[in-house]
Motif scaffolding. Structure first.
Motif, PDB file in Angstrom:
ATOM      1  N   TYR A  53       0.799  -1.259   0.060  1.00  0.00           N
ATOM      2  CA  TYR A  53      -0.125   0.054   0.111  1.00  0.00           C
ATOM      3  C   TYR A  53       0.768   1.077   0.088  1.00  0.00           C
ATOM      4  O   TYR A  53       1.271   1.633   1.132  1.00  0.00           O
TER       5      TYR A  53
ATOM      6  N   CYS B 179      -3.284   8.684  -5.554  1.00  0.00           N
ATOM      7  CA  CYS B 179      -3.473   7.298  -4.930  1.00  0.00           C
ATOM      8  C   CYS B 179      -4.051   6.507  -6.162  1.00  0.00           C
ATOM      9  O   CYS B 179      -3.690   5.057  -6.276  1.00  0.00           O
TER      10      CYS B 179
ATOM     11  N   HIS C  53      -3.813   2.201  -5.815  1.00  0.00           N
ATOM     12  CA  HIS C  53      -4.869   1.997  -4.560  1.00  0.00           C
ATOM     13  C   HIS C  53      -6.096   1.742  -4.884  1.00  0.00           C
ATOM     14  O   HIS C  53      -6.569   2.265  -6.103  1.00  0.00           O
TER      15      HIS C  53
ATOM     16  N   GLY D 199      -7.450   2.541   6.548  1.00  0.00           N
ATOM     17  CA  GLY D 199      -7.381   2.958   5.064  1.00  0.00           C
ATOM     18  C   GLY D 199      -8.169   4.222   4.917  1.00  0.00           C
ATOM     19  O   GLY D 199      -8.637   4.789   3.940  1.00  0.00           O
TER      20      GLY D 199
END
Length: 818
Positions: free
Chosen positions: A153, A332, A337, A302
């Motif tokens: 991540y 992102c 993501h 998150g």
């Protein structure tokens, strides 16, 4: 003119921002974490749990003896279930297990076969795997949490601040501030510029997520230990899990778009994904959830936090905040993501889906149209509960302000949740669809948009940005409405939804258990015939008893009749009935078209003295009129579908179900309206006009079944429309206007003029005010952040307002003389 020494005292547009560096752990933070740790240790300690269970049995025995010495414990437990813990409920389930297991034969006509549609219980995912050795057999939960697939991540922070768009926004904001305060010297401007750079860093520090495999694993273990205390199961169809795994192999960003009912939605989606070896998304969360301890945990799971109100000063857009939000999301996406956000903005207060807010969705559409994003997979998601953890939203619907979340309220909420039981949770993921293909599809079908009902796209997005240009708004709005519609159609009907729906709309005065079971079976057949999924199975009697237990005696009363039969009755007093309506309203979108058609035909038949046949074009035109009134309550079709065709389909279904009778239309050569069919003669140019078909009522009781669905909404809208007469000649704030209408609705309920207590709803009142504003009847201006309403000048007399009130009044009192 201000000098440099005064700059630090300037309120720089956004007075809530201070030069605070990124938050660090303090002694107070450690104390909060210690309190939470002690709390969970106490909760999970086996000896304490054993003491609670022992005391539970004593309470059962004592209460049973006091009320009826001969009655079995199971009878007394039903009246105490709201005050007992999950351990007590488990004991009760053990006592009734033999009876439940004996009656779990599924009626194939009512319930899909489990072998055909297998369902996974997420609370048992991975835990039931065969253990290899003594350690794994005792610590299967730990083993699973340590071994489910982890992902990389990327941490997005510095790249956002270094982005050229953000730098430009910082410079532009500094110029705006300097211009407003009359600062023209270079030294003063540089000081303002530096202050805006610090503000940009602070905004990002408070906003950004820190999604971590470590936090996901620790949190998963905690959820595996605590969620079974709250819920019997968290279920998802197995085929949907396989579908998501296949979709993830395409290498495209996945954007999960759930309907928003509860704070548990965040947990349910992330918990389901990561424990099935699918990448967890970063989640858009309201800034109100950034509270001590829990905010940090959510950030690790998150969550990235966004203001509920992006522009704190009316008429001035916070360009810097918007630029950081837009670029943070875009970067992102580029980093790989997945995303999750709630396209409704906030949680539904009524049980029905809210109208979409397209702010965050516009970021993804803009990223695609600008070439930053090649494609993405949009995944509509619905999460439904037999009972929501937060309780009802009765206070807010009856006019009380929303209470902000705090550390104390979070602890109190957790404690209340862990000493109650909320039944089953159902999670449904729709088929992912390509953003690229969806955009192309809507662009090619814009010529058909005039056949569908649209409202003005929302510009007041809860989490939105306005980076997107105006020409894209209709596209974003169409996609958003498509998603909400799909989510609503895929929402599984829970046992409490079905029971509340039947009690409020068909058996409002009460019903015997045997008759209720027949109605329940009919509803299940209806849902099955339209491919509407259910989150329950088994014999209807058992499902009803389970739902009554979950809802509790505050919403559904049990009465034992002299002949020994059971009589069930909804509690229709305010505020209880508002909470019951929340569960019933989940089914309303499914029957929205049927409800409109039923209401319209009842209204038209009353106008025609209940004897005449009604032309189809008159029916359709009146349906459009009612849909226009209720356009802020329901999405009747997808944005690309024809509403006319949808209503003709419902007309056909009413004929098939013998609710209506269709009569052959007379043939003539007179000029016809839009809904007349033109049939050309085979030989010559003469054309024969076939008039619209005629319909008459065959079964009024079945028709009334659908017509009653909108009773509460029609009453609320009627009061609001008629309240316009009191506004002649003066202005009023939005809060005062809503308050006055609430008081009027309350008095009419007390007088018995309004039958449905659930008509008392601030949501319906605000939607009706929006409608009047769109109709250009009400005008609004903003004064210091407060909306002020007043009548449009042409409407400032009673003769002009009467036709407006008549628009809704004609759909009232449709049952008289029927």
């Amino acid at each position: 003119m201000y000098n440099i020494s005064q700059i630090d005292n300037i309120n720089m547009y956004w007075p809530e921002v201070s030069d605070v560096m990124p938050p660090t752990y303090t002694s107070a933070g450690y104390l909060e974490m210690t309190i939470v740790a002690v709390f969970f240790y106490w909760l999970l300690h086996l000896r304490v749990r054993a003491i609670i269970e022992t005391m539970s049995v004593k309470v059962y025995d004592a209460f049973s003896t006091m009320t009826d010495p001969t009655a079995p414990i199971i009878q007394s437990s039903r009246s105490l279930h709201h005050h007992l813990t999950q351990y007590q409920l488990k004991r009760r389930e053990q006592l009734t297990k033999s009876r439940t297991e004996a009656k779990k034969q599924i009626d194939e006509k009512n319930v899909p076969d489990k072998d055909t549609f297998p369902v996974i219980d997420v609370l048992k995912t991975g835990i039931s795997k065969k253990a290899r050795g003594y350690f794994e057999s005792w610590f299967s939960t730990v083993r699973h949490c340590l071994t489910f697939k982890g992902f990389h991540y990327p941490y997005i922070y510095e790249s956002v601040l270094q982005d050229e768009n953000v730098k430009e926004a910082i410079y532009q904001t500094a110029q705006d501030v300097a211009e407003e305060y009359g600062i023209s010297d270079e030294q003063g401007f540089n000081a303002i510029l530096e202050k805006q750079r610090k503000r940009a860093a602070q905004i990002l520090t408070l906003m950004h997520a820190k999604l971590s495999n470590f936090v996901l694993r620790i949190s998963s273990w905690v959820f595996y230990k605590t969620l079974p205390i709250l819920f019997k199961s968290i279920s998802i169809p197995e085929a949907q899990v396989d579908m998501l795994k296949e979709a993830s192999k395409r290498g495209l960003p996945m954007i999960f778009l759930p309907l928003h009912r509860s704070h548990i939605d965040y947990i349910a989606v992330t918990f389901t994904l990561c424990n099935n070896n699918i990448r967890a998304p970063i989640v858009a969360a309201g800034e109100n959830l950034r509270i001590p301890v829990f905010g940090r945990i959510l950030r690790g799971l998150g969550a990235f936090f966004i203001k509920r109100r992006i522009d704190p000063i009316s008429g001035k857009k916070d360009k810097l905040y918007r630029a950081i939000l837009h670029n943070y999301m875009t970067l992102c996406l580029e980093a790989g993501h997945y995303f999750e956000f709630f396209i409704e903005g906030g949680r539904t207060r009524t049980g029905k889906p809210c109208m979409p807010k397209g702010g965050l969705l516009s970021v993804f559409v803009d990223a695609y149209l600008s070439g930053i994003l090649d494609d993405a997979l949009l995944v509509p998601v619905s999460v439904n509960y037999e009972k929501i953890v937060e309780g009802s939203f009765v206070r807010e619907l009856t006019g009380a302000p929303k209470q902000p979340e705090t550390f104390r309220s979070a602890i109190a909420g957790i404690w209340k949740a862990l000493t109650s039981h909320y039944g089953i949770v159902r999670v449904d993921f729709n088929q992912p669809f390509s953003l690229l293909e969806l955009v192309k599809s809507f662009q090619s079908k814009t010529r058909h948009m005039n056949e569908t009902l649209h409202i003005v796209p929302s510009s007041a997005s809860l989490y939105g940005t306005d980076i997107v240009v105006e020409e894209q708004r209709q596209l974003v709005d169409s996609i958003a409405r498509h998603i909400i519609y799909d989510c609503s159609r895929s929402t599984a009907v829970m046992s409490t939804n079905a029971l509340a729906f039947l009690l409020l709309n068909i058996h409002r005065d009460g019903v015997s258990l045997s008759d209720l079971t027949l109605s329940f079976d009919k509803l299940r057949n209806q849902l099955s015939a339209t491919n509407k999924d259910t989150g329950f199975s088994g014999d209807s009697v058992d499902v009803i008893e389970h739902a009554v237990d979950i809802l509790g005696p505050g919403l559904v009363q049990r009465e034992k009749q002299p002949d020994g039969s059971l009589f069930l009755k909804p509690v229709t007093i305010v505020p209880n009935v508002i909470e019951l309506a929340y569960y019933s309203n989940t089914l309303l979108p499914h029957f929205a078209l049927d409800g409109v058609l039923g209401r319209v035909i009842m209204a038209l038949s009353k106008r025609h003295k209940y004897n005449l046949r009604i032309r189809s074009d008159e029916i359709i035109d009146t349906c459009f009129e009612l849909c226009g009134i209720l356009q802020y309550e329901f999405l009747f079709t997808k944005a690309c579908q024809s509403l006319i065709d949808a209503f003709y389909d419902v007309l056909d279904s009413f004929v098939i179900n013998e609710i209506l009778v269709k009569h052959d239309p007379p043939r003539d050569t007179r000029s016809a309206g839009r809904n007349l069919d033109f049939v050309h003669d085979e030989d010559e140019d003469d054309e024969e006009i076939i008039s619209s078909p005629l319909y008459s009522i065959n079964d009024k009781e079945k028709l009334k079944y659908y017509a009653v669905l909108f009773d509460s909404l029609i009453d609320t809208y009627s009061v609001t429309f008629n309240h316009l007469f009191t506004l002649i000649g003066h202005q009023i704030t939005e809060g005062e206007l809503v308050k006055e209408i609430l008081q009027k609705v309350t008095s009419l309920i007390n007088l018995g003029v309004i039958r449905c207590g659930e008509s008392l709803s601030t949501e319906a009142i605000r939607n009706s005010i929006k409608l009047l504003e769109k109709m250009n009847v009400l005008l609004c201006h903003n004064h210091d952040g407060t909306k002020i309403y007043y009548l449009n000048q042409p409407c400032e007399n009673e003769l002009t307002l009467e036709p407006i009130a008549e628009k809704i009044t004609k759909f009232q009192d449709i049952y008289q003389d029927s």
